[in-house]
Design a protein around this motif. Structure first.
Motif, PDB file in Angstrom:
ATOM      1  N   ASP A  89       0.849  -1.191   0.000  1.00 14.97           N
ATOM      2  CA  ASP A  89       0.000   0.000   0.000  1.00 14.97           C
ATOM      3  C   ASP A  89       0.885   1.242   0.000  1.00 14.97           C
ATOM      4  OD1 ASP A  89      -1.737   2.084   0.466  1.00 14.97           O
ATOM      5  OD2 ASP A  89      -2.498   1.298   2.353  1.00 14.97           O
ATOM      6  N   PRO A  90       0.783   2.083  -1.041  1.00 16.25           N
ATOM      7  CA  PRO A  90       1.642   3.270  -1.099  1.00 16.25           C
ATOM      8  C   PRO A  90       1.333   4.292  -0.013  1.00 16.25           C
ATOM      9  CG  PRO A  90       0.064   3.285  -2.904  1.00 16.25           C
ATOM     10  CD  PRO A  90      -0.082   1.971  -2.200  1.00 16.25           C
ATOM     11  N   GLY A  91       0.168   4.207   0.603  1.00 17.27           N
ATOM     12  CA  GLY A  91      -0.186   5.140   1.674  1.00 17.27           C
ATOM     13  C   GLY A  91       0.165   4.625   3.051  1.00 17.27           C
ATOM     14  N   ARG A  92       0.713   3.439   3.120  1.00 17.58           N
ATOM     15  CA  ARG A  92       1.049   2.805   4.387  1.00 17.58           C
ATOM     16  C   ARG A  92       2.251   3.482   5.014  1.00 17.58           C
ATOM     17  NH1 ARG A  92       3.940  -2.495   4.662  1.00 17.58           N
ATOM     18  NH2 ARG A  92       3.899  -2.995   6.867  1.00 17.58           N
ATOM     19  N   THR A  93       2.149   3.813   6.290  1.00 14.05           N
ATOM     20  CA  THR A  93       3.259   4.417   7.022  1.00 14.05           C
ATOM     21  C   THR A  93       4.405   3.415   7.111  1.00 14.05           C
ATOM     22  OG1 THR A  93       1.707   5.683   8.318  1.00 14.05           O
ATOM     23  CG2 THR A  93       3.929   5.517   9.197  1.00 14.05           C
ATOM     24  N   SER A 103      10.219   2.236  -0.118  1.00 15.12           N
ATOM     25  CA  SER A 103      10.155   3.087  -1.303  1.00 15.12           C
ATOM     26  C   SER A 103      10.637   2.342  -2.510  1.00 15.12           C
ATOM     27  CB  SER A 103      11.021   4.318  -1.128  1.00 15.12           C
ATOM     28  OG  SER A 103      10.762   4.952   0.092  1.00 15.12           O
TER      29      SER A 103
END
Length: 100
Positions: free
Chosen positions: A92-96, A100
Motif C-alpha cells: 500500500d503506497p499510503g502505508r506508514t 520506497s
C-alpha cells in the motif's frame, strides 16, 4: 480500530411519502458528518451511474460497525449492506513505513 469496505444500496419502499424520504436523507447527512468526526466514516464514494455507495468505515469490530455505527443511520432500514473486513497490504503506497 479495524477498517471495513462497505457497499450500501438504499431502496426506498414503494409508497413512502416524499417528505419522509427528504427528512431521512437530511438526517442521514447530519449523522454521516457525526460519524466522520468520530473517525468511523473515512471515505465515501458513489460509483458513476449506480444507485449505491462504497465507503471505508472504521470500528473496533464488525459487531460495533453494525450496531453502533451503521445501525444508527436514519436510512438503515432501507439499506442493503455488503461488508468486507480489510487489513493492510504490504505494498500500500499510503502505508506508514512502506518501502520506497
Amino acid at each position: 480500530m479495524r477498517e471495513f469496505l462497505v457497499e450500501i444500496t438504499t431502496t426506498v419502499p414503494e409508497g413512502t411519502a416524499q417528505d419522509e424520504v427528504d427528512r431521512r436523507r437530511a438526517a442521514e447527512a447530519v449523522r454521516a458528518g457525526e460519524l466522520a468526526a468520530a473517525g468511523h466514516l473515512v471515505r465515501l464514494w458513489r460509483p458513476v451511474g449506480e444507485p449505491r455507495s462504497v465507503g471505508v468505515w472504521r470500528a473496533a469490530d464488525e459487531e460495533e460497525l453494525h450496531e453502533k455505527v451503521l445501525g444508527t443511520l436514519p436510512l438503515r432500514p432501507w439499506m442493503t449492506l455488503r461488508v468486507t473486513a480489510l487489513e493492510p497490504h504490504p505494498n500500500d503506497p499510503g502505508r506508514t513505513g512502506a518501502a520506497s
